[in-house]
Design a protein around this motif. Structure first.
Motif, short mmCIF file in Angstrom:
data_model
loop_
_atom_site.label_atom_id
_atom_site.label_comp_id
_atom_site.label_asym_id
_atom_site.label_seq_id
_atom_site.Cartn_x
_atom_site.Cartn_y
_atom_site.Cartn_z
N PRO A 64 -0.74 1.73 4.75
CA PRO A 64 -1.51 1.19 3.62
C PRO A 64 -2.49 0.09 4.04
O PRO A 64 -3.62 0.04 3.54
CB PRO A 64 -0.42 0.62 2.69
CG PRO A 64 0.81 1.36 3.05
CD PRO A 64 0.70 1.66 4.51
N GLU B 200 3.04 7.78 -0.96
CA GLU B 200 4.23 7.03 -1.38
C GLU B 200 3.87 5.60 -1.73
O GLU B 200 4.40 5.03 -2.68
CB GLU B 200 5.30 7.06 -0.29
CG GLU B 200 5.98 8.40 -0.15
CD GLU B 200 6.94 8.46 1.01
OE1 GLU B 200 7.10 7.45 1.73
OE2 GLU B 200 7.54 9.52 1.22
N ASN B 201 2.96 5.03 -0.99
CA ASN B 201 2.55 3.66 -1.25
C ASN B 201 1.73 3.56 -2.54
O ASN B 201 1.85 2.58 -3.27
CB ASN B 201 1.73 3.10 -0.08
CG ASN B 201 1.43 1.64 -0.29
OD1 ASN B 201 2.32 0.82 -0.42
ND2 ASN B 201 0.14 1.32 -0.34
N ASN C 250 3.90 3.28 -5.66
CA ASN C 250 4.76 2.08 -5.80
C ASN C 250 4.05 0.96 -6.49
O ASN C 250 2.96 0.71 -6.53
CB ASN C 250 5.27 1.61 -4.43
CG ASN C 250 6.25 2.60 -3.83
OD1 ASN C 250 6.89 3.35 -4.53
ND2 ASN C 250 6.36 2.57 -2.53
N GLU D 222 9.23 3.99 11.34
CA GLU D 222 9.18 3.30 10.05
C GLU D 222 8.14 2.18 10.09
O GLU D 222 7.37 2.00 9.14
CB GLU D 222 10.55 2.71 9.72
CG GLU D 222 10.64 2.09 8.35
CD GLU D 222 12.05 1.61 8.04
OE1 GLU D 222 12.16 0.50 7.48
OE2 GLU D 222 13.01 2.33 8.34
N GLY D 223 8.09 1.45 11.17
CA GLY D 223 7.11 0.39 11.32
C GLY D 223 5.69 0.91 11.29
O GLY D 223 4.80 0.31 10.65
N LYS D 224 5.46 2.02 11.97
CA LYS D 224 4.12 2.62 11.98
C LYS D 224 3.73 3.06 10.57
O LYS D 224 2.61 2.83 10.13
CB LYS D 224 4.07 3.82 12.93
CG LYS D 224 4.12 3.45 14.39
CD LYS D 224 4.08 4.68 15.26
CE LYS D 224 4.11 4.34 16.73
NZ LYS D 224 4.00 5.55 17.57
N LEU D 225 4.65 3.69 9.88
CA LEU D 225 4.35 4.18 8.53
C LEU D 225 4.09 3.03 7.57
O LEU D 225 3.30 3.16 6.63
CB LEU D 225 5.48 5.08 8.03
CG LEU D 225 5.65 6.39 8.77
CD1 LEU D 225 6.90 7.13 8.29
CD2 LEU D 225 4.41 7.27 8.66
N GLU D 226 4.71 1.89 7.81
CA GLU D 226 4.49 0.73 6.95
C GLU D 226 3.09 0.15 7.14
O GLU D 226 2.58 -0.55 6.26
CB GLU D 226 5.54 -0.34 7.21
CG GLU D 226 6.91 0.02 6.67
CD GLU D 226 7.98 -0.98 7.02
OE1 GLU D 226 7.70 -1.94 7.78
OE2 GLU D 226 9.11 -0.81 6.56
N THR D 227 2.46 0.42 8.28
CA THR D 227 1.11 -0.11 8.52
C THR D 227 0.02 0.77 7.90
O THR D 227 -1.13 0.34 7.80
CB THR D 227 0.81 -0.25 10.03
OG1 THR D 227 0.80 1.03 10.63
CG2 THR D 227 1.81 -1.17 10.70
N ASP E 237 2.12 13.18 7.93
CA ASP E 237 2.99 12.02 7.75
C ASP E 237 2.21 10.82 7.23
O ASP E 237 2.70 10.05 6.41
CB ASP E 237 3.69 11.66 9.07
CG ASP E 237 4.78 12.65 9.44
OD1 ASP E 237 5.26 13.37 8.55
OD2 ASP E 237 5.17 12.68 10.62
N ALA F 256 2.79 8.94 3.67
CA ALA F 256 3.01 7.50 3.57
C ALA F 256 1.99 6.87 2.63
O ALA F 256 2.33 5.96 1.85
CB ALA F 256 2.92 6.86 4.96
#
Length: 71
Positions: A38, A67-68, A71, A31-36, A60, A64
């Motif tokens: 963007p 999805e960003n 939003n 989850e942390g990697k995917l948050e980086t 993946d 991500a």
């Protein structure tokens, strides 16, 4: 009759608990990697570069990014 304390001391319970902790850690790291993603895209990295640098698969990273952007 076995009580809750007895079950918690069993090898099966201990192994399941450790497996659950490991799964949680791995999910958190992912989850942390995917948050980086963007941020890295904003810095000009390509999807392929991000995937390689973070040890993720390209699909993946693309997911991500999409999805960003919604939003």
């Amino acid at each position: 009759m076995l009580g809750l304390g007895d079950i918690r001391q069993s090898l099966v319970y201990q192994e399941a608990l450790e497996e659950g902790k490991l799964e949680g850690k791995l999910e958190g790291k992912l989850e942390g990697k995917l948050e980086t993603v963007p941020l890295m895209l904003k810095l000009g990295a390509t999807v392929e570069q991000i995937a390689k640098d973070l040890g993720l698969n390209v699909e993946d990273v693309r997911k991500a990014a999409q999805e960003n952007s919604t939003n």
